[in-house]
Structure formats: structure tokens, C-alpha cells
Design an enzyme around this catalytic site. Structure first.
Site, mmCIF file in Angstrom:
data_model
loop_
_atom_site.group_PDB
_atom_site.id
_atom_site.type_symbol
_atom_site.label_atom_id
_atom_site.label_comp_id
_atom_site.label_asym_id
_atom_site.label_seq_id
_atom_site.Cartn_x
_atom_site.Cartn_y
_atom_site.Cartn_z
ATOM 1 N N HIS A 151 0.817 -1.219 0.000
ATOM 2 C CA HIS A 151 0.000 0.000 0.000
ATOM 3 C C HIS A 151 0.851 1.271 0.000
ATOM 4 O O HIS A 151 0.481 2.262 -0.623
ATOM 5 C CB HIS A 151 -0.972 -0.002 1.188
ATOM 6 C CG HIS A 151 -1.880 -1.191 1.206
ATOM 7 N ND1 HIS A 151 -2.579 -1.577 2.308
ATOM 8 C CD2 HIS A 151 -2.189 -2.097 0.233
ATOM 9 C CE1 HIS A 151 -3.284 -2.667 2.024
ATOM 10 N NE2 HIS A 151 -3.063 -3.010 0.771
ATOM 11 N N HIS B 234 -9.446 -2.050 -4.788
ATOM 12 C CA HIS B 234 -8.321 -2.358 -3.901
ATOM 13 C C HIS B 234 -7.347 -3.334 -4.560
ATOM 14 O O HIS B 234 -6.123 -3.216 -4.407
ATOM 15 C CB HIS B 234 -8.777 -2.890 -2.540
ATOM 16 C CG HIS B 234 -7.610 -3.054 -1.621
ATOM 17 N ND1 HIS B 234 -7.038 -1.992 -0.957
ATOM 18 C CD2 HIS B 234 -6.828 -4.126 -1.350
ATOM 19 C CE1 HIS B 234 -5.968 -2.410 -0.299
ATOM 20 N NE2 HIS B 234 -5.816 -3.706 -0.525
ATOM 21 N N ASP C 84 -3.394 -2.790 -5.026
ATOM 22 C CA ASP C 84 -2.356 -3.779 -4.697
ATOM 23 C C ASP C 84 -1.470 -4.056 -5.921
ATOM 24 O O ASP C 84 -0.248 -4.173 -5.788
ATOM 25 C CB ASP C 84 -3.006 -5.103 -4.275
ATOM 26 C CG ASP C 84 -3.500 -5.103 -2.834
ATOM 27 O OD1 ASP C 84 -3.062 -4.253 -2.037
ATOM 28 O OD2 ASP C 84 -4.329 -5.982 -2.519
ATOM 29 N N HIS D 93 -1.068 -10.938 -4.673
ATOM 30 C CA HIS D 93 0.322 -10.488 -4.536
ATOM 31 C C HIS D 93 1.332 -11.486 -5.092
ATOM 32 O O HIS D 93 2.252 -11.120 -5.813
ATOM 33 C CB HIS D 93 0.648 -10.250 -3.064
ATOM 34 C CG HIS D 93 -0.253 -9.250 -2.431
ATOM 35 N ND1 HIS D 93 -0.268 -7.938 -2.844
ATOM 36 C CD2 HIS D 93 -1.177 -9.361 -1.465
ATOM 37 C CE1 HIS D 93 -1.160 -7.286 -2.124
ATOM 38 N NE2 HIS D 93 -1.728 -8.124 -1.291
HETATM 39 ZN ZN LIG Z 1 -3.964 -4.622 -0.212
#
Ligand SMILES: [Zn+2]
Length: 315
Positions: A82, A240, A244, A267
Site C-alpha cells: 500500500h 483495492h 495492490d 500479490h
Molecule cells: Zn492490499
């Protein structure tokens, strides 16, 4: 010449709070740094050895729920995505990030407090061209029904698709060209989210210990949503995921010129994609950006006072 330069912050800015996964408090200070420095974390709570951790894709340790960087001495910092998204989205290419704990503060679960702090200090031009990574041919990685792709494009575009059984999430798709401050305008205030079932599984495994539903994470439980004062956007979850992705792509070491497409990606898969990009001969090249290229990068054209107050999360 005024566009073709790397940036840093005009002055230091500090953030404090607990880490989402460790629950541990940390104080994190972004400090201006010279051209060519890049984004480098420094653990100030560790006295001995190499405590510098460059924000680079090849230092990412496998970790499913957050992005964790580990240097050669084994010193780590977790949940960098973030703050990396905020720096990238504000066009800050160089900063030393001092932190006195193992995990970046989760603050409100989004990047908005970081963006606000960075933009209140302002961005300093450094008089050296930005080196970007230009995608030259398509690269795709897949795992367990998730897919992430980078395609050639003259600027950075992020496209994301998610599909959750929870009816309050469901299918969401969004595509955004990242130029002209669109990160600050469209994505930065979207918060971390998860499912109630995940919260219980994570906490049983010693994760999400700093998570407070509605305060620093949105929690979905079937049709029920724990979101504090309500969702910030009807499609806050996919926004969001895009946030990311920007943060994870920033670990390339410079801005990406390419189109990222994430389909239920996370991720770990975005990091696998960067590894594949840099491993594939002829898939990417480093370019010193000219004015036209620079104008297409995230953070270029971002004028803080032009961002509506509700997006800036200014009370
Ligand atoms: Zn995140």
C-alpha cells in the site's frame, strides 16, 4: 525539460500504526533521497548488520496475503504494497523509508493516508530522467484459476477482474489508465478486504492480528458487510486489487509501461509475473523516458488540490 525528471519528496513525512498481520505498532518515515536511489526500506529497530531492504521484485519472499521483502541478511519488512502504491501513484521514485518494526502500518486499510501525507509535503523534481520498464511482448502467468498478464502499451493501464461467491462482492471488473493522477482520484482510498471465513483461518495461523473490521479492513460475510461507514465505492474490492497491483508492480524498480491484466490474481501471482517478465529474453527493456513517455506515467499530472475532498479523505 520540466517533465523528464525523477522525483522525491520535498520533506519527510511520518506515519504510525499497527501492522495488519503482526498487530505490531510501527513508526514509518519517508525521507527524501537523491536520483537513482530508488525506494529503500530501513529497519531502524535492528542495530546490527545490513538493515537496508531495497523495494525490488527479486527480494519478495513467498507470502500469500501480503508482500514481504527480505534482504540478503534475512532482515524483512512486510505489507509494503500500500505504501509502494502510494509512492508510485504520486510519482515518487526515490525515498528512504525508515521503519522501527516488522510491518508497514495498515492505517485505514487503504493508501489514502499515505497519499495525503506525501502530497501535503509535495514532490521535488531531481533533474534526472526517469527509467521505466517498457513491456515489449506479452507475458502471462497462471495458478489455481488465477491469471496475471503484462502486454505492451505506451502507458500503464491496470485491468482487474474478480469473482467471489460472496454476494456482496460477486463479479467486479475495472480498467484504469494510470496517468493524470487517476490513482489518487479513483483507487487510493479503497480498503483491504477479506471474507469472514478467511479472518478465522488467518487468525488461527497467527495472521491478521491487527485487523479491525470496519476500521482497517472491510469484511464480507455472505450478504453482510462490515465496512465502518459503508463502502467507499460500490466496487471497492476490485479497486483495492488494482491498488495492490500498482504497489506490487512498483517493485519492478521503476514505472512499468505496459498493460497489466489481473484475473483473480493476488500479490504472489503479480510477483511471479514480474519474475517471468525479467526472465523472458526480450520481454522488457529499461528506457530513459522522454517527455511524452513521462507524461503517461502514474503521478504525472497529479494536482492534489484538484482531487475532490471525499477522495482525499479530508475531514
Ligand atoms: Zn492490499
Amino acid at each position: 525539460m520540466r517533465h523528464i525528471v525523477q522525483n522525491t519528496l520535498k520533506a519527510s513525512v511520518t506515519f504510525e500504526g499497527v501492522g495488519l498481520h503482526t498487530g505490531k505498532p510501527a513508526r514509518m518515515t519517508l525521507i527524501p533521497a537523491p536520483a537513482g536511489h530508488g525506494i529503500v526500506f530501513k529497519r531502524t529497530d535492528i542495530a546490527l548488520g545490513n538493515t537496508l531492504i531495497p523495494a525490488r521484485w527479486d527480494l519478495v519472499e513467498r507470502s500469500p496475503l501480503c508482500t514481504r521483502l527480505v534482504n540478503a541478511a534475512g532482515v524483512s519488512v512486510s505489507t509494503v504494497e500500500h505504501i509502494m502504491a502510494a509512492l508510485s501513484g504520486c510519482g515518487v521514485h526515490n525515498a528512504l523509508v525508515e521503519i522501527d518494526g516488522p510491518e508497514v502500518p495498515i492505517v485505514d486499510g487503504s493508501s489514502a493516508p499515505f497519499v495525503r501525507g506525501i502530497m501535503q509535503q509535495g514532490v521535488q523534481r531531481l533533474g534526472v530522467p526517469i527509467v521505466a520498464y517498457q513491456v515489449l511482448k506479452p507475458v502471462t502467468v497462471e495458478k489455481d484459476g488465477a491469471r496475471a498478464t503484462l502486454l505492451p502499451s505506451d502507458g500503464l493501464t491496470i485491468e482487474f477482474h474478480i469473482d467471489f461467491a460472496e454476494e456482496a462482492i460477486g463479479r467486479q471488473s475495472r480498467t484504469l489508465d494510470m496517468r493524470n493522477g487517476s490513482f489518487a482520484r479513483e483507487l487510493c482510498d479503497s480498503r483491504t478486504f477479506c471474507r469472514q471465513a478467511d479472518v478465522e483461518a488467518m487468525q488461527a495461523n497467527g495472521l491478521a492480528l491487527g485487523g479491525v473490521p470496519g476500521e482497517n479492513a472491510v469484511v464480507f460475510d455472505g450478504a453482510r458487510v462490515e465496512s465502518g461507514l459503508g463502502l467507499r465505492h460500490a466496487d471497492e474490492p476490485v479497486r483495492h486489487k488494482m491498488l495492490d497491483a500498482l504497489g506490487d508492480l512498483a517493485l519492478a524498480g521503476g514505472p512499468i509501461l505496459g498493460r497489466y491484466v489481473g484475473e483473480r490474481a493476488g500479490h504472489a501471482l503479480t510477483n511471479t509475473l514480474l519474475r517471468a517478465l525479467f526472465a523472458e529474453p526480450g520481454a522488457v527493456r529499461a528506457v530513459a523516458c522522454d517527455a511524452a513517455m513521462t507524461a503517461r506515467l502514474p503521478g504525472q499530472g497529479l494536482i492534489w488540490s484538484e482531487i475532490p475532498a471525499e477522495q482525499r479523505r479530508v475531514a
